[in-house]
Write an enzyme that holds these catalytic residues in place. Structure first.
Site, mmCIF file in Angstrom:
data_model
loop_
_atom_site.group_PDB
_atom_site.id
_atom_site.type_symbol
_atom_site.label_atom_id
_atom_site.label_comp_id
_atom_site.label_asym_id
_atom_site.label_seq_id
_atom_site.Cartn_x
_atom_site.Cartn_y
_atom_site.Cartn_z
ATOM 1 N N GLY A 117 -19.634 4.360 14.285
ATOM 2 C CA GLY A 117 -19.289 2.837 14.439
ATOM 3 C C GLY A 117 -18.330 2.281 15.488
ATOM 4 O O GLY A 117 -18.267 1.556 16.001
ATOM 5 N N CYS A 118 -17.220 3.389 15.394
ATOM 6 C CA CYS A 118 -16.064 2.714 16.345
ATOM 7 C C CYS A 118 -16.631 3.228 17.613
ATOM 8 O O CYS A 118 -15.909 2.446 18.946
ATOM 9 C CB CYS A 118 -14.850 3.534 15.932
ATOM 10 S SG CYS A 118 -14.006 3.160 14.449
ATOM 11 N N THR A 119 -17.316 4.421 17.876
ATOM 12 C CA THR A 119 -17.955 4.471 19.312
ATOM 13 C C THR A 119 -18.801 3.371 19.693
ATOM 14 O O THR A 119 -18.442 2.957 20.843
ATOM 15 C CB THR A 119 -18.568 5.927 19.236
ATOM 16 O OG1 THR A 119 -17.612 6.948 18.768
ATOM 17 C CG2 THR A 119 -19.167 6.161 20.630
#
Length: 155
Positions: free
Chosen positions: A46-48
């Site tokens: 998700g953060c990527t």
């Protein structure tokens, strides 16, 4: 539980190390608008996605006078790996002690798969040229957030 910010609040100043260990402070961006986004962990799906979305839209955002800073509790070394692996162009800052996360209301209780846990609350705070909070968005989704932000800002 840290207090959430509201439009009109003075954005808490900070000075944190970037992926290369250089200190970056919010005060250094006075006169420019800054999108400060908080994410749980580098090198996670998700953060990527979120970091890549910000990178892909960086020219558009910069063209409208916005700088983008991502802050997580990761150490600078991990942020450097994240930047290299994903070819990120946004400024990534390390807040392992979570002081800035707490000051911005981006650390505290949240729901994760139906359970209440303590951790980073995925958040985005837009700071105006004078260092005031223009918008404070909490519990944002990793996917589609940047597109929604661009739409909401009318860019």
């Amino acid at each position: 539980m840290s207090e959430r910010l509201s439009p009109g609040d003075t954005a808490p100043d900070f000075s944190l190390p970037d992926a290369d260990g250089a200190q970056v402070s919010l005060a250094g961006f006075r006169g420019r608008k800054v999108i400060v986004y908080f994410y749980p962990a580098a090198l996670t799906p998700g953060c990527t996605k979120q970091a890549c979305d910000f990178t892909d839209n960086l020219d558009l955002l910069a063209g409208h006078g916005y700088e983008v800073i991502g802050i997580s509790p990761d150490k600078p070394e991990k942020l450097a790996k994240f930047r290299e692996k994903e070819d990120l162009k946004v400024t990534l800052l390390a807040d392992p002690e979570k002081k800035v996360l707490e000051a911005y209301g981006a650390f505290g209780e949240k729901k994760l798969y139906g359970k209440t846990v303590t951790g980073v609350i995925r958040s985005t705070v837009i700071v105006d040229e004078d260092g005031r909070v223009e918008r404070a968005l909490y519990n944002v989704k990793a996917t589609g957030h940047v597109a929604k932000l661009i739409k909401d800002l009318g860019l």
